[in-house]
Enzyme design. Structure first.
Site, PDB file in Angstrom:
ATOM      1  N   CYS A   3      -3.043   1.739   6.731  1.00 36.83           N
ATOM      2  CA  CYS A   3      -3.124   1.172   8.083  1.00 36.83           C
ATOM      3  C   CYS A   3      -3.648   2.219   9.053  1.00 36.83           C
ATOM      4  CB  CYS A   3      -1.753   0.669   8.514  1.00 36.83           C
ATOM      5  SG  CYS A   3      -0.488   1.931   8.364  1.00 36.83           S
ATOM      6  N   GLY A  52       2.759  -5.386   7.536  1.00 32.48           N
ATOM      7  CA  GLY A  52       1.750  -6.122   6.780  1.00 32.48           C
ATOM      8  C   GLY A  52       0.625  -6.545   7.709  1.00 32.48           C
ATOM      9  N   SER A  53      -0.018  -7.651   7.380  1.00 37.49           N
ATOM     10  CA  SER A  53      -1.199  -8.071   8.141  1.00 37.49           C
ATOM     11  C   SER A  53      -0.810  -8.771   9.442  1.00 37.49           C
ATOM     12  CB  SER A  53      -2.048  -9.003   7.286  1.00 37.49           C
ATOM     13  OG  SER A  53      -1.293 -10.156   6.978  1.00 37.49           O
ATOM     14  N   GLY A  58       2.296 -11.294  10.351  1.00 37.22           N
ATOM     15  CA  GLY A  58       3.174 -10.849  11.440  1.00 37.22           C
ATOM     16  C   GLY A  58       3.351 -11.937  12.489  1.00 37.22           C
ATOM     17  N   GLU A  67       9.055   2.497  15.050  1.00 33.04           N
ATOM     18  CA  GLU A  67       9.748   2.898  13.835  1.00 33.04           C
ATOM     19  C   GLU A  67       9.809   4.422  13.782  1.00 33.04           C
ATOM     20  OE1 GLU A  67       9.521   0.129  10.465  1.00 33.04           O
ATOM     21  OE2 GLU A  67       7.373   0.294  10.785  1.00 33.04           O
ATOM     22  N   GLU A 108       4.834  -4.163  12.263  1.00 31.63           N
ATOM     23  CA  GLU A 108       3.791  -3.128  12.169  1.00 31.63           C
ATOM     24  C   GLU A 108       2.651  -3.733  11.382  1.00 31.63           C
ATOM     25  OE1 GLU A 108       3.468  -0.423  13.688  1.00 31.63           O
ATOM     26  OE2 GLU A 108       5.484  -0.347  14.521  1.00 31.63           O
ATOM     27  N   ASN A 166       0.800  -1.231   0.000  1.00 33.18           N
ATOM     28  CA  ASN A 166       0.000   0.000   0.000  1.00 33.18           C
ATOM     29  C   ASN A 166       0.835   1.286   0.000  1.00 33.18           C
ATOM     30  OD1 ASN A 166       0.733  -0.456   2.690  1.00 33.18           O
ATOM     31  ND2 ASN A 166      -1.059   0.614   3.465  1.00 33.18           N
TER      32      ASN A 166
HETATM   33  P1  NAD Z   1       0.566  -9.192   3.950  1.00 32.71           P
HETATM   34  O1  NAD Z   1       0.757  -9.579   5.377  1.00 32.71           O
HETATM   35  O2  NAD Z   1      -0.255 -10.064   3.088  1.00 32.71           O
HETATM   36  O3  NAD Z   1       1.985  -9.084   3.204  1.00 32.71           O
HETATM   37  C1  NAD Z   1       2.993  -8.205   3.659  1.00 32.71           C
HETATM   38  C2  NAD Z   1       4.348  -8.724   3.189  1.00 32.71           C
HETATM   39  O4  NAD Z   1       4.623  -9.956   3.842  1.00 32.71           O
HETATM   40  C3  NAD Z   1       4.418  -9.012   1.690  1.00 32.71           C
HETATM   41  O5  NAD Z   1       5.693  -8.650   1.218  1.00 32.71           O
HETATM   42  C4  NAD Z   1       4.246 -10.525   1.638  1.00 32.71           C
HETATM   43  O6  NAD Z   1       4.826 -11.118   0.502  1.00 32.71           O
HETATM   44  C5  NAD Z   1       4.993 -10.942   2.895  1.00 32.71           C
HETATM   45  N1  NAD Z   1       4.621 -12.250   3.449  1.00 32.71           N
HETATM   46  C6  NAD Z   1       3.414 -12.878   3.399  1.00 32.71           C
HETATM   47  N2  NAD Z   1       3.490 -14.068   4.057  1.00 32.71           N
HETATM   48  C7  NAD Z   1       4.759 -14.180   4.543  1.00 32.71           C
HETATM   49  C8  NAD Z   1       5.437 -15.158   5.319  1.00 32.71           C
HETATM   50  N3  NAD Z   1       4.840 -16.265   5.750  1.00 32.71           N
HETATM   51  N4  NAD Z   1       6.739 -14.945   5.632  1.00 32.71           N
HETATM   52  C9  NAD Z   1       7.371 -13.820   5.234  1.00 32.71           C
HETATM   53  N5  NAD Z   1       6.773 -12.858   4.494  1.00 32.71           N
HETATM   54  C10 NAD Z   1       5.486 -13.032   4.154  1.00 32.71           C
HETATM   55  O7  NAD Z   1       0.025  -7.699   3.952  1.00 32.71           O
HETATM   56  P2  NAD Z   1      -0.385  -6.806   2.689  1.00 32.71           P
HETATM   57  O8  NAD Z   1      -1.690  -7.297   2.162  1.00 32.71           O
HETATM   58  O9  NAD Z   1       0.761  -6.672   1.762  1.00 32.71           O
HETATM   59  O10 NAD Z   1      -0.581  -5.364   3.369  1.00 32.71           O
HETATM   60  C11 NAD Z   1      -1.766  -4.971   4.000  1.00 32.71           C
HETATM   61  C12 NAD Z   1      -1.606  -5.037   5.502  1.00 32.71           C
HETATM   62  O11 NAD Z   1      -0.492  -4.227   5.896  1.00 32.71           O
HETATM   63  C13 NAD Z   1      -2.790  -4.472   6.253  1.00 32.71           C
HETATM   64  O12 NAD Z   1      -3.099  -5.327   7.326  1.00 32.71           O
HETATM   65  C14 NAD Z   1      -2.292  -3.121   6.761  1.00 32.71           C
HETATM   66  O13 NAD Z   1      -2.944  -2.656   7.914  1.00 32.71           O
HETATM   67  C15 NAD Z   1      -0.865  -3.425   7.012  1.00 32.71           C
HETATM   68  N6  NAD Z   1      -0.045  -2.207   7.051  1.00 32.71           N
HETATM   69  C16 NAD Z   1       0.403  -1.783   8.268  1.00 32.71           C
HETATM   70  C17 NAD Z   1       1.180  -0.619   8.372  1.00 32.71           C
HETATM   71  C18 NAD Z   1       1.677  -0.166   9.702  1.00 32.71           C
HETATM   72  O14 NAD Z   1       2.626   0.626   9.737  1.00 32.71           O
HETATM   73  N7  NAD Z   1       1.104  -0.612  10.816  1.00 32.71           N
HETATM   74  C19 NAD Z   1       1.497   0.093   7.202  1.00 32.71           C
HETATM   75  C20 NAD Z   1       1.026  -0.364   5.981  1.00 32.71           C
HETATM   76  C21 NAD Z   1       0.257  -1.526   5.916  1.00 32.71           C
END
Ligand code: NAD
Length: 479
Positions: free
Chosen positions: A282, A226-227, A231, A460, A248, A150
């Site tokens: 997020c 990410g999600s 995480g 961060e 995060e 995003n």
């Molecule tokens: P996601 O968790 O699907 O993927 C994030 C990253 O993790 C991608 O690069 C993906 O390839 C990688 N990934 C997926 N499975 C993995 C695993 N098992 N091991 C290692 N890496 C893996 O998230 P997304 O759909 O890309 O992003 C959306 C999410 O990110 C939302 O939940 C949003 O709230 C969150 N987000 C949080 C912040 C913050 O600062 N808190 C900022 C931006 C987005």
């Protein structure tokens, strides 16, 4: 058009591993490019190169780091127009938002260029006479950085810049949904005279490249955005290996609107927080907690403003809301519209998928009313342009609703009362609190992060980033 772009390993672009494509969510007939997905062998090659480069980089002159980071920052700021167009094309945010993101990424590098020069140690007397204690900070080692789609340039920047500033080597694994934006960032970094191996980038999905990177013995720390589900998995792998981890994650942020609020400001902040960036932030406010006394006029004004929003192709100048990132996310959004209806909330506005001249994932932002905070709609992160108004009896009730969530990234309040604002700042269970501002929109020189399931590990951004990207050493000297 990027055709068959590879990984960046040891100062070279390497094309190996299976290929995958990146699409333009505004126009499925305008493919962005083809990329290679990293396997264990590419992860090993990148970590090996980073380990070799680490010693020299960790002892490199501070001014060398400062100059290189500043060069990257200047190049990013100068490329905001060009790279912004690519980000808009690949991620689907508007050109203005994408340009702003790239410029902000440049500001992160320029900020951490200066931070590289800031003294970080402490010299303190020991409790033992004649002994002195030195507390110094050293880089962690090779850091694996895993980012979402995003903010494909900014999130990578706010992790890579401090990691390099504090003397670490980095391997970036960007989202498989925005590889072109990440490659463009890597190209800028590649032109900065950083020694080979200090920065590497591997494309690929989470199950392949992401998992291989996190479980590689060559990695000393993992910073992830990410999600929550991903995480948790990364935390499990990292703690098994006992490496530092920073997460995060998701959110379900609330914007509280009190009866004394400037309603025009409230609507402006709510529209911005709920819908800009297509609700894919997020920091987005998907729960609009409004005091009952002003609920009706708020919904009326909000709906009127939301109707004016122009949904369309990200590259068209009049577009205010770009498409949703992909088919899967659009289906998820539509499913939550059904979930909200089935749970008894009223769809007051939007939710349609408008026909456009190009094939894309367009969706009219949606507003629910008559919902309650126990509904899945209001408990689970949707990550789309869907908001729900939750009526509150009074301020205390609004605060309780805002805090009644497993997440805690941002929380906002719109009020003219200094006392209420002060109380909310102290009692909102969130990492970032906004008063008379949208829940989205933060600075780069101060800490960013959340509470509860939204974050895990040190903060961060700003000077607080050094907590994750350095380790302390305590030396005792009998002088
Ligand atoms: P996601 O968790 O699907 O993927 C994030 C990253 O993790 C991608 O690069 C993906 O390839 C990688 N990934 C997926 N499975 C993995 C695993 N098992 N091991 C290692 N890496 C893996 O998230 P997304 O759909 O890309 O992003 C959306 C999410 O990110 C939302 O939940 C949003 O709230 C969150 N987000 C949080 C912040 C913050 O600062 N808190 C900022 C931006 C987005």
């Amino acid at each position: 058009m990027y055709s068959e772009t590879g990984h960046y390993i040891h100062g070279e672009w390497v094309r190996s591993g299976p290929v995958f494509d990146s699409e333009n969510p505004s126009d499925l007939d305008d493919p962005i490019g083809r990329f290679h997905a990293a396997r264990t062998e590419e992860v090993e090659a990148a970590t090996e190169a980073a380990r070799q480069a680490f010693h020299a980089w960790s002892f490199s002159a501070l001014e060398t780091r400062q100059e290189i980071l500043d060069r990257i920052g200047q190049a990013l700021c100068a490329s905001a127009d060009e790279l912004g167009l690519l980000v808009a094309r690949e991620e689907g945010k508007t050109v203005a938002e994408a340009r702003g993101e790239v410029f902000r990424a440049g500001q992160f590098f320029r900020y951490y260029a200066a931070e590289a020069l800031r003294p970080t140690g402490e010299l303190v007397p020991s409790v033992r006479p004649g002994v002195q204690v030195e507390v110094t900070r050293e880089p962690v080692g090779v850091v694996g950085i895993i980012t979402p789609w995003n903010f494909p340039v900014a999130v990578a920047a706010w992790k890579v810049a401090p990691a390099l500033a504090y003397g670490n080597c980095v391997i970036l694994k960007p989202s498989e949904k925005t590889p072109a934006a990440a490659c463009a960032l890597a190209e800028i970094i590649a032109r900065s005279d950083l020694p080979d191996g200090v920065f590497g980038m591997l494309n690929g999905d989470g199950a392949g490249a992401g998992q291989a990177l996190c479980s590689s013995p060559g990695i000393d720390a993992v910073s992830f955005t990410g999600s929550v589900a991903t995480g948790r998995e990364i935390a499990r792998v990292a703690t098994e290996r006992m490496v530092k981890v920073q997460l995060e994650m998701g959110s379900k942020n609330a914007l509280v609107v009190l009866r004394d609020a400037d309603l025009d400001l409230a609507v402006q902040c709510a529209i911005n927080g709920a819908y800009f960036g297509t609700g894919q932030k997020c920091t987005a406010s998907s729960r609009l907690v409004v005091e009952r006394a002003v609920c009706e006029p708020f919904v009326e004004k909000f709906t009127e403003a939301a109707r004016q929003l122009r949904v369309g192709h990200a590259l068209e100048p009049e577009t205010q809301i770009g498409p949703v990132i992909d088919r899967q996310q659009l289906d998820k959004n539509l499913e939550y519209l059904e979930i909200g209806r089935a749970e008894g909330a009223t769809l007051a506005f939007g939710g349609e998928c408008p026909e456009r001249p190009t094939r894309g994932y367009f969706m009219q932002p949606a507003l629910f009313t008559g919902g309650n905070n126990d509904m899945r709609l209001n408990r689970e992160e949707v990550f789309g342009p869907i908001a729900c108004v939750l009526e509150a009896d009074d301020y205390e009730h609004a605060l309780a609703i805002a805090n009644d969530t497993e997440y805690g990234l941002t929380a906002g309040i719109i009020t003219r009362s200094l006392a209420r604002a002060a109380h909310f700042k102290r009692h909102a269970e969130a990492g970032c609190v906004m008063v008379n501002l949208p829940t989205a929109g933060t600075d780069y020189h101060v800490p960013f992060g959340g509470r509860k399931s939204s974050s895990f590990g040190p903060r961060e951004q700003g000077q607080y980033a050094k907590e994750f990207y350095t380790v302390c050493k305590t030396a005792y000297v009998n002088a």
